[in-house]
Structures are given as structure tokens and as C-alpha cells.
Design a protein around this motif. Sequence first.
Motif: not given
Length: 852
Positions: A395, A407, A413, A447
Motif C-alpha cells: 500500500r 488512500v 486501492l 494506508l
Amino acid sequence: MPVAIAAPRPVEKPAPFRLPIVASLAPVVVAVVLWMVTGSPFTLLFALLGPVTALAGVADARLGARRTRRREAARFAEEERAALDAIDLAHAEERDVLAERAPTGAAIVAGAAPRTPSTLVTLGTGSVGSSLSVDPVLAERAAVLRHAPLLVDARLGIGVCAPPVLAAAMARALVVQLAHALPAGTHGITGGEPWVASLPHARAGGGARVEVRDADGVVASVATAAAESELPAGCGVVILATPTGAAVVRHPDRGMRGAVRPGVVGLEAAASWAAGLPRPAAAAVETAALGSLPGGAVGTGPHGPVVLDLVRDGPHALVAGTTGSGKSELLVSWVLAMTAAEPPERLTVLLVDFKGGSAFAPLAGLPHTVGIITDLDEAHAARALASLRAELRHRERVIADAAARSVDDVPSLARLVIVVDEFAALLADHPDLHALFSDIAARGRSLGVHLVLCTQRPAGVVRDSVLANAHLRVCLRVNNRADSVALVGTDAAAAIPARATGRGVLAPPDGEPYEVQFALAGDADVERVTRRWRGSPPPRRPWCEPLPADVDPQDAPGGFALVDLPHEQRRAVAVWSPESDGHVLVLGAARSGTSTALAALAPGGTRVPRGIAAAWDVIGAAASGGPGVLVVDDADSLLARFPPDYRQVVVERLVALLRDGPERGIHVALSAKRLTAELTPIAALAPERLLLRHAGKQDWVLAGADAASFAAGLPPGAGVWRGDRVQVVRARPPVGEADPLVADLEPGRRLAVVTTRPAEVLALLAGAVRLGDEAPGAVVVGHVDEWQSRWGALAALGDAQVVLDACTPADVRALTRTRELPPPLAGLRGVAWRLEPGGRLSRVRFDPGRGA
């Protein structure tokens, strides 16, 4: 712990002066002696030096004593100032600590006071005992902490005796403190002035006396009166105030009685503060089905449906509750609520169940579920958890490649929610995961990795680094108040009845705790979520599938096995290159796949036969052969079948091959069930090892592996190569084996037979004669002892074929006078040794019964 402060060292007095009598009389004596010797009266002048020396010593001593007294006085004054400053600083810290434990009412209404759930309140300021430890010189100054907050426990019951206006202001300050410290969801306040009714704690009833109640009854009270005699019963602490001053006149601890400067709060300030407090309502009590709630909701609260949003309120969450409180049901409902609101492209779920694996079984088929880890498969659990570290690195790379900050800026993602049931059991089995979960807690927000950790008691299990980032907290029913207070800041969860499964206290990050009845999910809810996202592309899993038990050679091109690399989220091909890697040893128990592994490692190698005679020939030929790989399967069993003398020679030959063979391009691949004494020197020269399944952990460790990597029940071909888990490809070991080298007698060439059965051989061989009855061209037969007694008999035969029949290696050595062992004959029928003219021994077919 008491603070120790050193007192100043007392002033040192100057040493007393002593008249130097000897030094004063010495000049007088010398002067008299000189006068007597010289007769000169001038020598008597030296006698004056004695009194002069004495007077000078007195003057010097007085000057030195004066300087010492001034220096000591200055030092003492400096040390005294430092000690007094230290006492004042320590007293100030003590006051701050007391003020933090129970902020005053004035500080609370001003909005500058932290909240600590407690029934301690501050009556005002006064003198209390200090915890400082000092020398008795400063004990009077340090022992008393003046102008300090005077703390009492409101559970004793507080009575205020003062004129009406002053009494109301003092009681107001105490009620404000209690309302600030105790949550409104679990505590109610009755009685008092009209402004008390605007508190979120306000409950109907009561009179002039203010009472604070919880589920068990009255926990604190504040009463006012004009005189002490008018106070109601139950006032363990009484403060009496007059226009000239105030004092605590009643307290169970006599040391707490004394003068006090009471704290007060104005009516307008208290009413304004009370009106501005958040309004938590009563707890929800009705159980609802998950399907009856709007999308994303997981339960019902005092204001309606409750949504637990990890992105908004997290990034992580803690759930606590005793056995039977409904923790697993809450987690299932929460997962279904999240997955119903978000597609698999935006949200994935990893479920970790360390209490048997059944809790999350209904969620296994959700399109969002990327895996379920249980404690029933320890190897799989360790492998999957190791992959999480790689997931964090993945990530990071994706976000960095997109030049994004988090993110949120990378739509491709998906967020990953890791739900752990029985977090304490997980850490007990894998204590090294403390660091991993601390890392996820610290970096998870950016993340897109969120934790939902569930355990019976977070205290002592969840580390501070995780607690600091778990802003969303839920406490279901617990057995004691301390656990409830530690997690959600109130003891309300300890009062939840046992029959109320799924009921808990929710502590949002920016509000008061309140009770929630979490919904129960059913099969219909699972089907609803599955049906809604049917057809969605499968989400990316944070790890590869476990290695299969059967690997096709085409899946590992150029190698002998597939390598599992969960910490890198990928697989690799295991390759053995004899030229660069050296020899290899395969160790494994019976039926662990050692023969298949050798076939995969060296498919074109020269295999050593299992028979003793043929194995001797192949190993001996390899020493003088060309480049290639010698394959020795089941080496420990093969060595054990050799007689002791032959076994030693075979070991020496193999050691020589492993030591010197690489220079000539010769490499060895061996397999064995275990490391025996004979195999140890051979194994020491094999730098590479493939460890397949072993019978026990002790054999695994003796093979050179780490005890932590031992796994029982591995399938055939599964093992460890260079520290990583591998699965050997499907390979078929060769079926045929080389035959031992056996020659035929040369026809027409003279024959001599050395045997231990001469009569039998003479009877079976036509034309044979006994040793000593030689005839030209006849076959000479003699007992081995007869041949040994005739030293020149063998030499006299010239180039005749000498056959040694039914002899032992010792007989052969004695007859040939050499230590070289003849090739073994084990398992061969109708075969004997032949002694060539040069002394070389070989096998030859010899069967007298058939005329050979």
C-alpha cells in the motif's frame, strides 16, 4: 512516591586556635645556647623571635577563622535558598496534581478542566499534609502544603453550613464538579436549585439536598443548612463558613479538619454551563434485526439508528465484553453493515477468529471477504499474518506511485478492515505480532487499513500504541466496573443485565458515552449483501493461496519446487545449481517425498543403486568419472546395510567425492531419513539442505532447522528450503538400477581355485587336481590355508586366473597381503572374486556345479 529534598549542611565552625608553644620557645633556647658558646650578648636578640612568632600565629588564626565563617555563612545561605526553592517547586507540583484530580467548579465552568471519572471534589483551598521528605531542619516548612486544593470524597456526603447566598454558591461549585466528572448516561442528579434541572443528569424528584445516583443507588450527596444541627443525616464531611472565614469541622480524618477557603460558582455561570452540556438520552433497550435498520446502521441508540464509521470516528475500534455478552454477534452485524454500504472495490475484510473459527463462518462467502484466519490451522495463520507486513509495504508503494498523501486519493486501492475476535488469544499464540498491530495502528489511517479488535479485557492486552489510535470504543457487558471505566470512561457496562445480549456502551471520540442495542444478523442479511454485490470483480487478496500438495513441473519452470513467500505476497521457483550452490542433502521421514525430491533436483544424475554390490561399483567409479551429479537416495539406510569394514570405506569415498569432486565437476545429491553417526561427516560437506517432514521436533532441530519452523503433518514433498516453505514438483524416480559388475572366466586360460570347500569343488570340476598334484593345463584347487602355506604357489602360476571361492575378505587380505577390500558379493549367487596378475580384485561368475 515521596520527594526527598536535602537540607543545607550546617555552618562549620573554625578549628580552635592553639598557641605554638614549641615554636615560640625554640628561638629562646637557640639564643641561650649561642650566647653560652660565643659569649656575645647580641646572640640573645634571637630570643625575641619566640614571642614574635606566637603573636603572628594568633593574628593569622583569627584572620583565617573570620574568612571561614564568612564562606560557610554564604554557602549555607545559598543551599538554604536552593532547598526552599525546591520545596516551593515540589509544593507547586503537588498542588497541580491535586487540581488535576478534582478541578474546581470555577475551572470547570470556565471550560479549562480535564474530565476524570471520580467522586472526588474540591472543597476549596487550605493546608494539607505534604508528601515531601526533608531533613528535620526544614521539616516545619515542608510538611504543610499551604493554599492547596482540599479534596474530599463526595460519597461521604457533604454538608455546607453558611448564610444562604454563600451556602448556595459553595454547593453549586460541588455539584458542578460531580456533574462534570460523572457521565450522564449512567448517573442521575436529583434535587437542588432550579439550574440543576437543565443538567443532562437531571432526574425527577428530590428536594433541597442534591443526590447523585447510579444503578445501585445514591453515590454522592451535597446538602446545605444554616447550622450544623440542621443538616440531614449522612453528611460525613461538614464545612462551616461565616463572614470571617470557613473551616472543615467534620471529617473522618482528623487531619483534614481545619481552615479552608471555599470554592464558589455563581448562579448565572452554573446555569450557562449546564445548558451547554451534550444531551445523551436514555439507553436503547429493544433488540432489532439488522435487516430492519437503514443502510450502514448496526444498532439502535437513544437517537435512533447507530452507524459505526471507522473512517470518520476511527481509524480503529476496540470491542470488549465478557463471555456471552454478544461480541461475536456484534462483529458479524458490523461487518455486514459495512459491506452492505460499500462495494468490494472500495472495502475488503480480513477476519481473524482465534476461538475455534466458527464465529465468522457465515461471512466466508461475502465478496468482500479476502480470508478467514483461525487458530485451527496454525501454519496457515502464521503465514497469513506474515503477509500483512507485506500488505503495508504494498500500500505504501501504490500510494507513493500515485503521488498521493493517503488512500483517499487512490480510488483503485480498497480499504482493508481487519476484524480480530479474541485478540488476547491471538497475541498469546503469536506474541511477535504486538509490533505489527502497533504499526498498523499508527499508519493505518493513511494506508487505508483499519483494526477492529475484540477481547474480553483490553487492560494488559492492548498496548498503549494501539489504544491511542483506537478512538471508537464499544464495551458490552463486563464483570467489573474497572474494565468498563478503562475502556469507555463509565462503569455503565458493568450494570448491563446478563440477559441483554448485544447491549453495550458506545464511546464516540467526540461525545458522551451512551447505551446501544446492537442488532442481530441472520442468514437473510448475508444473502442480501451477497446478492447486492454479485458480479463484482474479486478483490485483491493480501496473500497468495497456500502451496498445493501436487505441483506440476510446468508451474516451476527450471526449478525443482515452488517457494511460498508470504512476507512478499508472491511465489517463486526453487532452483538448485550444483556448480554455484554445491552439494545438497535432503532430509525427511519415511514417505515424506525424499526420492521424489532427488528426482526433481537431479533428473539426469547418476543414481546409486540400493544393492550393496552395485552401489559399491557406482560410488567407486564416480571417484574417477567425469562431471555430473551422483544421486544417493536413502543414504543412511544404504550405509547401514554395508558390513562395518565396507561401510567405513564407502563413507571415506563419499567424503572424498564431496570434498574434492567439485574441482572436477562432480556434485552429490543425497537423501536420508535422519542424520546418523556415519552420515554426519558427509552431511557437513553439503552446504544446501532441503528439509521435508520429520517425525518430531527434536529430529527437525538436529537437522539444523529452527524449532519455530517445525510443522507436523506436512504432505509429501513439502518442506523448507533456505528458510522458506516449498513444495517439490511432481517427479517420478527412475525405476531401473545398474547391475553390479561381474565378468566371465576367460576360456582357454589356466585356472586356479582358492576355496574353503576344496573337496566339493574338486568333485564338481572335471579335470581338477588338488594343489600339490599339479599337471600341465589342469585346474588347480586348494584350500585357502594350503595356498597361504605355499608362499610361492600363486606366483608360480604366472598369468593363470586365480578364483577365490567362498572366502572371506579377511582370507583375501591375508592371501594377497594387501589392505584393499575386494568388491562385495552380498546378494549375488554364483559369483566369486578373481585375482588378476597385477593384484587387482574383481568379480567373476564361478559356479562349479555348472562346470564354470
